[in-house]
Design an enzyme around this catalytic site. Structure first.
Site, PDB file in Angstrom:
ATOM      1  N   LEU A 108       0.832  -1.210   0.000  1.00  0.00           N
ATOM      2  CA  LEU A 108       0.000   0.000   0.000  1.00  0.00           C
ATOM      3  C   LEU A 108       0.868   1.264   0.000  1.00  0.00           C
ATOM      4  O   LEU A 108       0.711   2.153  -0.840  1.00  0.00           O
ATOM      5  CB  LEU A 108      -0.906  -0.040   1.242  1.00  0.00           C
TER       6      LEU A 108
ATOM      7  N   GLY B 165      19.315  -0.586  33.354  1.00  0.00           N
ATOM      8  CA  GLY B 165      20.589   0.143  33.326  1.00  0.00           C
ATOM      9  C   GLY B 165      21.380  -0.200  32.070  1.00  0.00           C
ATOM     10  O   GLY B 165      20.809  -0.356  30.989  1.00  0.00           O
TER      11      GLY B 165
ATOM     12  N   GLU C  66      -0.594   9.824  15.205  1.00  0.00           N
ATOM     13  CA  GLU C  66      -1.106  11.176  14.936  1.00  0.00           C
ATOM     14  C   GLU C  66      -2.429  11.082  14.170  1.00  0.00           C
ATOM     15  O   GLU C  66      -3.377  11.815  14.446  1.00  0.00           O
ATOM     16  CB  GLU C  66      -0.095  11.999  14.121  1.00  0.00           C
TER      17      GLU C  66
ATOM     18  N   GLU D  13      -0.361   0.539  10.708  1.00  0.00           N
ATOM     19  CA  GLU D  13      -1.842   0.534  10.807  1.00  0.00           C
ATOM     20  C   GLU D  13      -2.372   1.914  11.177  1.00  0.00           C
ATOM     21  O   GLU D  13      -3.258   2.047  12.013  1.00  0.00           O
ATOM     22  CB  GLU D  13      -2.327  -0.514  11.834  1.00  0.00           C
TER      23      GLU D  13
HETATM   24  C1  LIG Z   1       8.429  -1.769  10.121  1.00  0.00           C
HETATM   25  C2  LIG Z   1       7.371  -1.286   9.196  1.00  0.00           C
HETATM   26  C3  LIG Z   1       6.580  -2.190   8.504  1.00  0.00           C
HETATM   27  C4  LIG Z   1       5.628  -1.727   7.594  1.00  0.00           C
HETATM   28  N1  LIG Z   1       4.900  -2.639   6.858  1.00  0.00           N
HETATM   29  C5  LIG Z   1       4.081  -2.191   5.872  1.00  0.00           C
HETATM   30  C6  LIG Z   1       3.408  -3.102   5.001  1.00  0.00           C
HETATM   31  O1  LIG Z   1       3.504  -4.327   5.164  1.00  0.00           O
HETATM   32  N2  LIG Z   1       2.679  -2.609   3.971  1.00  0.00           N
HETATM   33  C7  LIG Z   1       2.541  -1.270   3.744  1.00  0.00           C
HETATM   34  O2  LIG Z   1       1.872  -0.883   2.781  1.00  0.00           O
HETATM   35  N3  LIG Z   1       3.142  -0.354   4.584  1.00  0.00           N
HETATM   36  C8  LIG Z   1       3.893  -0.792   5.623  1.00  0.00           C
HETATM   37  N4  LIG Z   1       4.531   0.114   6.446  1.00  0.00           N
HETATM   38  C9  LIG Z   1       4.378   1.529   6.195  1.00  0.00           C
HETATM   39  C10 LIG Z   1       3.452   2.228   7.196  1.00  0.00           C
HETATM   40  O3  LIG Z   1       2.129   1.805   7.024  1.00  0.00           O
HETATM   41  C11 LIG Z   1       3.630   3.731   6.969  1.00  0.00           C
HETATM   42  O4  LIG Z   1       4.933   4.044   7.403  1.00  0.00           O
HETATM   43  C12 LIG Z   1       2.621   4.557   7.714  1.00  0.00           C
HETATM   44  O5  LIG Z   1       1.375   4.466   7.064  1.00  0.00           O
HETATM   45  C13 LIG Z   1       3.040   6.029   7.767  1.00  0.00           C
HETATM   46  O6  LIG Z   1       3.362   6.512   6.519  1.00  0.00           O
HETATM   47  P1  LIG Z   1       4.722   7.342   6.287  1.00  0.00           P
HETATM   48  O7  LIG Z   1       5.823   6.584   6.894  1.00  0.00           O
HETATM   49  O8  LIG Z   1       4.769   7.648   4.831  1.00  0.00           O
HETATM   50  O9  LIG Z   1       4.531   8.671   7.117  1.00  0.00           O
HETATM   51  P2  LIG Z   1       3.800  10.003   6.630  1.00  0.00           P
HETATM   52  O10 LIG Z   1       2.407   9.724   6.239  1.00  0.00           O
HETATM   53  O11 LIG Z   1       4.660  10.704   5.658  1.00  0.00           O
HETATM   54  O12 LIG Z   1       3.790  10.823   7.994  1.00  0.00           O
HETATM   55  C14 LIG Z   1       4.983  11.430   8.526  1.00  0.00           C
HETATM   56  C15 LIG Z   1       4.639  12.006   9.901  1.00  0.00           C
HETATM   57  O13 LIG Z   1       3.604  12.996   9.755  1.00  0.00           O
HETATM   58  C16 LIG Z   1       2.485  12.643  10.552  1.00  0.00           C
HETATM   59  N5  LIG Z   1       1.263  13.003   9.847  1.00  0.00           N
HETATM   60  C17 LIG Z   1       0.882  12.643   8.602  1.00  0.00           C
HETATM   61  N6  LIG Z   1      -0.310  13.180   8.285  1.00  0.00           N
HETATM   62  C18 LIG Z   1      -0.718  13.875   9.381  1.00  0.00           C
HETATM   63  C19 LIG Z   1      -1.876  14.626   9.704  1.00  0.00           C
HETATM   64  N7  LIG Z   1      -2.884  14.772   8.859  1.00  0.00           N
HETATM   65  N8  LIG Z   1      -1.951  15.219  10.929  1.00  0.00           N
HETATM   66  C20 LIG Z   1      -0.917  15.083  11.819  1.00  0.00           C
HETATM   67  N9  LIG Z   1       0.193  14.383  11.568  1.00  0.00           N
HETATM   68  C21 LIG Z   1       0.299  13.782  10.367  1.00  0.00           C
HETATM   69  C22 LIG Z   1       2.574  11.144  10.740  1.00  0.00           C
HETATM   70  O14 LIG Z   1       1.875  10.714  11.880  1.00  0.00           O
HETATM   71  C23 LIG Z   1       4.077  10.944  10.859  1.00  0.00           C
HETATM   72  O15 LIG Z   1       4.474  11.271  12.159  1.00  0.00           O
HETATM   73  C24 LIG Z   1       5.449  -0.329   7.399  1.00  0.00           C
HETATM   74  C25 LIG Z   1       6.224   0.570   8.128  1.00  0.00           C
HETATM   75  C26 LIG Z   1       7.176   0.112   9.023  1.00  0.00           C
HETATM   76  C27 LIG Z   1       8.004   1.096   9.773  1.00  0.00           C
END
Ligand SMILES: Cc1cc2nc3c(=O)[nH]c(=O)nc-3n(C[C@H](O)[C@H](O)[C@H](O)COP(=O)(O)OP(=O)(O)OC[C@H]3O[C@@H](n4cnc5c(N)ncnc54)[C@H](O)[C@@H]3O)c2cc1C
Length: 382
Positions: A125, A339, A367, A363
């Site tokens: 996704l 520690g 935020e 998931e």
């Molecule tokens: C270990 C790991 C496994 C994963 N596995 C999968 C997987 O199997 N399949 C898959 O598709 N994805 C996967 N992901 C991705 C994960 O779903 C995304 O990282 C997550 O949806 C956040 O997207 P982003 O990292 O692009 O952050 P962004 O959306 O770019 O957000 C960056 C920061 O801004 C904040 N933010 C964004 N929008 C807002 C808002 N409107 N208001 C306030 N704050 C906001 C966020 O909370 C975050 O702190 C995985 C991620 C990790 C770390």
């Protein structure tokens, strides 16, 4: 709410706990270090019904109620969040999307082996430029006479090395926003699919997370899940289940942190007294006990609402956000209690701490959940 468990629920919980102690605990530090998903342990989970979750038996599942499912995830996550995650794939976005929107052929070919624990699945996704804002994805879906072509790049996709299939999301036209999104079942060995797992990740090290490229991948029309443009709905139909899985994993991990701290404390003396006599240490234990109990209550309430047939979007956000936030804080307490020894790979707390951070991200980031909870409270969402 009545959270007294039936004999059957207790028996399944007990079986999951014993399996985790016997089969997972002795090996988790090694495969985490090797950044290797333990397929040999995963293979033992299916025959015990641990991967079947809430999926009906006729589709290879165990047909558990959501409360039992959450208890199983908690027991597995107490030792390994990656294998607890594996127990939640069938009951989360991968399995439930195919169950609710897939054809009979897709259910038999893909859902049944997933629920039986014979083959892991992945969800593609997230994209390099967007995670939270799902509808702004750029992976393109192009109609052809036989079906579709998929073109684009995904990132942070877990289980890309071992998965037998993945649900891949793309858009017919980015200008259509949510209404353009389509979901497909795609096999990783199809021509044009390339997967590259990341190495040296901070957390989730056994989860084979990395990049997926779709280079003009031909997808048969029969592999579309739901209708064209229904992909966003497909992803959203199972979000409460996905969030229940993450909340339950967080509860199990927090219990792991607490138990590690309780084990360590009696072995440590400072200034002639056990550290357990110090109020500053006791205060950390109190926090962890209360956080664990409250996170568990929110999680089981969500599970119980799902058993009663409710959608429970707000409760799902509350359980996922709260359980993962208190897990992060509890993991930090457990580290501080250890520690310098927290810095050693011989103690499990460091692993829990590294993994805890990303429970706040997957998931839906916390935020995003904060935003959703407020909008439900304000009546902006129903
Ligand atoms: C270990 C790991 C496994 C994963 N596995 C999968 C997987 O199997 N399949 C898959 O598709 N994805 C996967 N992901 C991705 C994960 O779903 C995304 O990282 C997550 O949806 C956040 O997207 P982003 O990292 O692009 O952050 P962004 O959306 O770019 O957000 C960056 C920061 O801004 C904040 N933010 C964004 N929008 C807002 C808002 N409107 N208001 C306030 N704050 C906001 C966020 O909370 C975050 O702190 C995985 C991620 C990790 C770390």
């Amino acid at each position: 709410m009545d959270f007294s468990l039936s004999d059957e629920q207790r028996a399944i919980q007990d079986m999951a706990a014993k399996f985790a102690e016997r089969e997972i605990a002795p090996h988790v530090a090694a495969y985490d270090r090797e950044e290797r998903f333990p397929l040999e342990i995963y293979a033992k989970m299916g025959p015990l019904g641990l991967t079947g979750g809430v999926i009906p038996e006729k589709f290879g599942g165990t047909g558990m109620d959501h409360v039992t499912y959450a208890l199983v995830i908690m027991e597995l996550a107490r030792h390994c969040p990656a294998l607890a995650g594996a127990a939640s794939w069938a009951s989360g976005v991968a399995g439930v999307s195919v169950l609710r929107f897939g054809s009979e052929e897709l259910k038999q070919k893909y859902l049944v082996p997933l629920a039986q624990g014979k083959v892991p699945a992945a969800i593609a996704l997230t994209e390099p430029h967007t995670g939270s804002d799902v509808a702004s994805m750029r992976t393109r879906v192009i109609r052809t006479d036989e079906g579709y072509i998929l073109r684009g790049n995904k990132i942070w996709v877990s289980m890309i090395k071992s998965c037998g299939w993945m649900i891949a999301f793309g858009t017919l036209d980015p200008a259509l926003g949510r209404k353009g999104v389509c979901a497909f079942v795609v096999e990783p060995q199809w021509p044009g699919v390339t997967t590259v797992p990341f190495k040296n990740k901070v957390g989730f090290r056994p989860m084979e997370t990395g990049e997926v490229a779709f280079d003009d991948v031909h997808v048969p029309a029969s592999h579309l899940i739901g209708q064209e443009g229904e992909g966003f709905r497909v992803a959203m139909c199972s979000v409460e289940n996905g969030r229940l899985g993450v909340a339950a994993r967080s509860c199990g991990m927090l219990r792991g942190c607490l138990e590690e701290a309780l084990d360590y404390i009696p072995s440590r003396q400072t200034f002639g007294e056990p550290i357990g006599n110090r109020q500053l240490i006791q205060s950390k234990i109190t926090d962890m006990v209360v956080w664990h109990e409250t996170a568990r209550l929110l999680t089981l309430k969500l599970a119980s609402l799902k058993d009663q047939g409710h959608r429970a979007r707000q409760e799902a956000s509350m359980a996922k956000m709260y359980a993962s936030d208190v897990l992060m804080r509890g993991a930090e307490h457990a580290m501080q209690i250890h520690g310098a020894y927290a810095c050693s790979d011989d103690f499990a707390v460091g692993r829990f701490w590294r993994d805890a951070k990303f429970m706040q991200v997957i998931e839906g980031t916390n935020e995003i959940h904060r935003w959703l909870i407020a909008e439900f409270a304000l009546g902006y969402r129903r």
